[in-house]
Scaffold this motif. Structure first.
Motif, PDB file in Angstrom:
ATOM      1  N   GLY A 146     -85.808  -2.327 -19.808  1.00 42.48           N
ATOM      2  CA  GLY A 146     -84.827  -2.418 -18.735  1.00 42.48           C
ATOM      3  C   GLY A 146     -84.797  -1.204 -17.822  1.00 42.48           C
ATOM      4  N   LYS A 147     -85.654  -0.233 -18.039  1.00 42.35           N
ATOM      5  CA  LYS A 147     -85.643   0.972 -17.203  1.00 42.35           C
ATOM      6  C   LYS A 147     -87.007   1.120 -16.547  1.00 42.35           C
ATOM      7  N   LYS A 148     -87.022   1.149 -15.208  1.00 42.37           N
ATOM      8  CA  LYS A 148     -88.272   1.311 -14.465  1.00 42.37           C
ATOM      9  C   LYS A 148     -88.304   2.689 -13.830  1.00 42.37           C
ATOM     10  N   MET A 149     -89.511   3.171 -13.588  1.00 39.69           N
ATOM     11  CA  MET A 149     -89.649   4.416 -12.836  1.00 39.69           C
ATOM     12  C   MET A 149     -89.490   4.095 -11.349  1.00 39.69           C
ATOM     13  N   ALA A 150     -89.215   5.106 -10.555  1.00 40.66           N
ATOM     14  CA  ALA A 150     -89.108   4.918  -9.109  1.00 40.66           C
ATOM     15  C   ALA A 150     -90.436   4.396  -8.574  1.00 40.66           C
ATOM     16  N   PHE A 151     -90.391   3.547  -7.554  1.00 38.44           N
ATOM     17  CA  PHE A 151     -91.613   2.965  -7.003  1.00 38.44           C
ATOM     18  C   PHE A 151     -92.549   4.052  -6.488  1.00 38.44           C
ATOM     19  N   SER A 152     -91.987   5.111  -5.909  1.00 43.28           N
ATOM     20  CA  SER A 152     -92.812   6.210  -5.400  1.00 43.28           C
ATOM     21  C   SER A 152     -93.608   6.869  -6.530  1.00 43.28           C
ATOM     22  N   GLN A 153     -93.052   6.907  -7.735  1.00 42.44           N
ATOM     23  CA  GLN A 153     -93.775   7.452  -8.889  1.00 42.44           C
ATOM     24  C   GLN A 153     -94.802   6.447  -9.408  1.00 42.44           C
ATOM     25  N   PHE A 154     -94.433   5.176  -9.384  1.00 41.31           N
ATOM     26  CA  PHE A 154     -95.322   4.113  -9.857  1.00 41.31           C
ATOM     27  C   PHE A 154     -96.638   4.107  -9.077  1.00 41.31           C
ATOM     28  N   ILE A 155     -96.559   4.206  -7.732  1.00 42.26           N
ATOM     29  CA  ILE A 155     -97.788   4.123  -6.937  1.00 42.26           C
ATOM     30  C   ILE A 155     -98.656   5.370  -7.080  1.00 42.26           C
ATOM     31  N   LYS A 156     -98.081   6.503  -7.472  1.00 37.49           N
ATOM     32  CA  LYS A 156     -98.865   7.724  -7.661  1.00 37.49           C
ATOM     33  C   LYS A 156     -99.779   7.634  -8.871  1.00 37.49           C
ATOM     34  N   GLN A 157     -99.503   6.707  -9.777  1.00 43.12           N
ATOM     35  CA  GLN A 157    -100.298   6.598 -10.993  1.00 43.12           C
ATOM     36  C   GLN A 157    -101.665   5.994 -10.718  1.00 43.12           C
ATOM     37  N   ASP A 158    -101.826   5.371  -9.568  1.00 44.20           N
ATOM     38  CA  ASP A 158    -103.116   4.875  -9.093  1.00 44.20           C
ATOM     39  C   ASP A 158    -103.853   4.017 -10.118  1.00 44.20           C
ATOM     40  N   PHE A 159    -103.113   3.159 -10.793  1.00 46.25           N
ATOM     41  CA  PHE A 159    -103.771   2.180 -11.630  1.00 46.25           C
ATOM     42  C   PHE A 159    -103.555   0.824 -10.978  1.00 46.25           C
ATOM     43  N   GLY A 160    -104.159  -0.160 -11.482  1.00 45.40           N
ATOM     44  CA  GLY A 160    -104.006  -1.466 -10.853  1.00 45.40           C
ATOM     45  C   GLY A 160    -105.282  -2.231 -11.038  1.00 45.40           C
ATOM     46  N   PRO A 161    -105.582  -3.157 -10.238  1.00 47.92           N
ATOM     47  CA  PRO A 161    -104.902  -3.524  -8.989  1.00 47.92           C
ATOM     48  C   PRO A 161    -103.585  -4.262  -9.240  1.00 47.92           C
ATOM     49  N   TYR A 162    -102.634  -4.035  -8.330  1.00 46.19           N
ATOM     50  CA  TYR A 162    -101.331  -4.666  -8.421  1.00 46.19           C
ATOM     51  C   TYR A 162    -100.912  -5.275  -7.099  1.00 46.19           C
ATOM     52  N   CYS A 180     -97.141  -6.163  -5.583  1.00 49.90           N
ATOM     53  CA  CYS A 180     -95.736  -5.901  -5.884  1.00 49.90           C
ATOM     54  C   CYS A 180     -94.823  -6.509  -4.827  1.00 49.90           C
ATOM     55  N   ASP A 181     -93.819  -7.245  -5.283  1.00 47.56           N
ATOM     56  CA  ASP A 181     -92.751  -7.701  -4.398  1.00 47.56           C
ATOM     57  C   ASP A 181     -91.721  -6.583  -4.376  1.00 47.56           C
ATOM     58  N   VAL A 182     -91.332  -6.160  -3.162  1.00 46.49           N
ATOM     59  CA  VAL A 182     -90.448  -4.999  -3.037  1.00 46.49           C
ATOM     60  C   VAL A 182     -89.278  -5.290  -2.104  1.00 46.49           C
ATOM     61  N   ASN A 228     -92.208   4.892   3.669  1.00 50.96           N
ATOM     62  CA  ASN A 228     -91.703   5.855   2.706  1.00 50.96           C
ATOM     63  C   ASN A 228     -91.413   5.125   1.396  1.00 50.96           C
ATOM     64  N   ALA A 229     -92.249   5.346   0.398  1.00 50.40           N
ATOM     65  CA  ALA A 229     -92.091   4.681  -0.907  1.00 50.40           C
ATOM     66  C   ALA A 229     -90.783   5.069  -1.584  1.00 50.40           C
ATOM     67  N   GLU A 230     -90.193   6.215  -1.200  1.00 55.78           N
ATOM     68  CA  GLU A 230     -88.923   6.647  -1.790  1.00 55.78           C
ATOM     69  C   GLU A 230     -87.802   5.661  -1.458  1.00 55.78           C
ATOM     70  N   GLN A 231     -87.954   4.890  -0.363  1.00 53.61           N
ATOM     71  CA  GLN A 231     -86.901   3.971   0.057  1.00 53.61           C
ATOM     72  C   GLN A 231     -86.973   2.618  -0.651  1.00 53.61           C
ATOM     73  N   ILE A 232     -88.016   2.385  -1.437  1.00 55.37           N
ATOM     74  CA  ILE A 232     -88.126   1.118  -2.155  1.00 55.37           C
ATOM     75  C   ILE A 232     -87.130   1.128  -3.305  1.00 55.37           C
ATOM     76  N   GLY A 233     -86.289   0.113  -3.346  1.00 59.04           N
ATOM     77  CA  GLY A 233     -85.312  -0.007  -4.425  1.00 59.04           C
ATOM     78  C   GLY A 233     -85.883  -0.888  -5.518  1.00 59.04           C
ATOM     79  N   GLU A 234     -85.625  -2.177  -5.416  1.00 65.78           N
ATOM     80  CA  GLU A 234     -86.116  -3.118  -6.418  1.00 65.78           C
ATOM     81  C   GLU A 234     -87.592  -3.409  -6.196  1.00 65.78           C
TER      82      GLU A 234
END
Length: 147
Positions: free
Chosen positions: A16-32, A34-36, A115-121
């Protein structure tokens, strides 16, 4: 001697706990794919972000004051390319800035930038890569904006 409570598994994120989207995209794994939903004060903004091998594409629909605008961006090769339905044949190209901690930012004063910081859900799923998602549209002329 191995005890019952020791494992070799990588610790998982709490349920039930996700990391911020800006942190998620920095991990550079995938391909993904994402609905945002983007958190903006008086606008409704949602879309899809595609990620693969350091390339990112976003397609957004924004509703503000009852008016709809579609916008897209592609981040690749050290640049972010932005365009929208507001000016369907024109776009801007902005060099991605890297700060001392290695984070990339496309925030350029006075220009539209993502700005990935502005992505909420967000909700991401595995994606079969379609390289055409990272091709620049041939019908748009991009003007470089220097910061």
């Amino acid at each position: 001697v191995k005890t019952d409570d020791s494992t070799n598994e990588t610790p998982k994120q709490p349920a039930g706990k996700k990391m911020a989207f800006s942190q998620f995209i920095k991990q550079d794994f995938g391909p993904y794919k994402c609905d945002v939903k983007q958190a903006l004060s008086d606008m409704e903004n949602s879309g899809t972000v595609y990620m693969n091998a350091g390339n990112i594409r976003g397609e957004f629909s924004t509703i503000a004051e009852g008016r709809k605008m579609d916008s897209s961006f592609i981040m690749k090769d050290g640049y972010t390319y932005n365009w929208s339905s507001f000016a369907p044949t024109m776009g801007v190209k902005v060099k991605v800035q890297t700060n001392t901690s290695g984070d990339t930012s496309t925030n350029t004063s006075g220009t539209y930038s993502w700005n990935a910081e502005q992505i909420g859900e967000y909700n991401c799923e595995d994606w079969i890569v379609d390289e055409s998602k990272f091709a620049l549209p041939s019908t748009i002329t991009f003007t470089e904006i220097k910061s």
